[in-house]
Scaffold this active site. Structure first.
Site, PDB file in Angstrom:
ATOM      1  N   GLY A   1       0.801  -1.216   0.000  1.00 44.54           N
ATOM      2  CA  GLY A   1       0.000   0.000   0.000  1.00 44.54           C
ATOM      3  C   GLY A   1       0.834   1.266   0.000  1.00 44.54           C
ATOM      4  O   GLY A   1       1.975   1.304  -0.464  1.00 44.54           O
TER       5      GLY A   1
ATOM      6  N   LEU B   1      -4.217  -5.787  -4.193  1.00 43.95           N
ATOM      7  CA  LEU B   1      -3.246  -4.697  -4.150  1.00 43.95           C
ATOM      8  C   LEU B   1      -1.864  -5.205  -3.761  1.00 43.95           C
ATOM      9  O   LEU B   1      -1.693  -5.807  -2.702  1.00 43.95           O
ATOM     10  CB  LEU B   1      -3.706  -3.621  -3.161  1.00 43.95           C
ATOM     11  CG  LEU B   1      -2.770  -2.432  -2.972  1.00 43.95           C
ATOM     12  CD1 LEU B   1      -2.610  -1.652  -4.274  1.00 43.95           C
ATOM     13  CD2 LEU B   1      -3.262  -1.528  -1.851  1.00 43.95           C
ATOM     14  N   ASP B   2      -0.876  -4.956  -4.629  1.00 43.37           N
ATOM     15  CA  ASP B   2       0.515  -5.344  -4.394  1.00 43.37           C
ATOM     16  C   ASP B   2       0.656  -6.831  -4.094  1.00 43.37           C
ATOM     17  O   ASP B   2       1.581  -7.251  -3.390  1.00 43.37           O
ATOM     18  CB  ASP B   2       1.113  -4.527  -3.241  1.00 43.37           C
ATOM     19  CG  ASP B   2       1.197  -3.048  -3.555  1.00 43.37           C
ATOM     20  OD1 ASP B   2       1.363  -2.708  -4.732  1.00 43.37           O
ATOM     21  OD2 ASP B   2       1.079  -2.222  -2.621  1.00 43.37           O
ATOM     22  N   GLY B   3      -0.235  -7.636  -4.649  1.00 43.53           N
ATOM     23  CA  GLY B   3      -0.223  -9.065  -4.352  1.00 43.53           C
ATOM     24  C   GLY B   3       0.106  -9.943  -5.538  1.00 43.53           C
ATOM     25  O   GLY B   3       0.011 -11.165  -5.447  1.00 43.53           O
TER      26      GLY B   3
END
Length: 226
Positions: free
Chosen positions: A142, A168-170
């Protein structure tokens, strides 16, 4: 070759069968999305100019206006690369406009693009998107990862290039790079060291992708032949 690879695709139930000969086939066509900070973009552009990144840059898209006399705009004008300002806010990200601009690209690069692309955008685009995250994932996801790492008192900071998925960012990680920090480093020093890592980490991911060195498997994992 097309027929042989088609048989392999059917045998392994693969979603795609791609036959490319690096150095002979046309380079991948990309668009780069960027927000206010442009250190990753500038590094990418200069390495592209030197022939070290084998892509065709179709356009640069940003949610920030850049003046004509800035280094980035002068560079883009000189090389005839279009720059599009597409505003983004809580009410609208104007993703339909972005989709139109990138419709002919092979993949996208998020070079510090600080907007979250919606699941609808990802589905409509339907091709790979590479992002650079200014933190060592899966930690510090994040916003404000510099600040998160600084406040956690870490001794290693890093940058992560990864594929974009709905989480998100995964997305599957392509490359990670690290550097040491200590109690002597303040928040500004954290950011400076991290930005150096981000530039190199993003370029590596783009090169790996263009040279077909990445295999995705098991939804969140990659094999990278470096």
């Amino acid at each position: 070759m097309d027929e042989d690879f088609k048989k392999l695709k059917e045998h392994f139930m693969a979603r795609h069968s791609v036959v490319r000969v690096p150095g002979l086939d046309p380079p991948f066509k990309i668009a780069v999305l960027v927000s206010r900070k442009d250190h990753c973009l500038i590094d990418l552009l200069h390495l592209w100019q030197e022939g070290k990144i084998p892509v065709q840059i179709s356009c640069i898209i940003s949610n920030h206006v850049r003046e004509e006399n800035t280094h980035v705009i002068r560079f883009l004008t000189r090389h005839r690369i279009p720059y599009y300002f597409v505003p983004a806010n809580k009410q609208s990200r104007h993703e339909d406009e972005i989709l139109q601009l990138v419709s002919q690209t092979d993949f996208l690069v998020l070079a510090h693009y600080m907007q979250i692309l919606s699941p609808e955008f990802l589905k409509a685009y339907g091709r790979d998107i590479i992002n650079i995250h200014h933190g060592l994932l899966p930690s510090f996801k994040g916003a404000n990862p510099y600040k998160q790492a600084y406040e956690a008192g870490v001794k290693l900071i890093g940058a992560t290039s990864h594929f974009v998925i709905e989480e998100l960012d995964g997305g599957p990680i392509i490359e990670q790079m690290v550097d040491r920090v200590s109690h002597r480093d303040g928040l500004e020093s954290f950011a400076m060291k991290s930005q150096y890592l981000e530039k190199a980490c993003l370029v590596k991911a783009i090169k790996y992708y263009c040279e077909l060195r990445i295999i995705r498997y098991d939804r969140k994992k990659t094999i990278v032949f470096d």
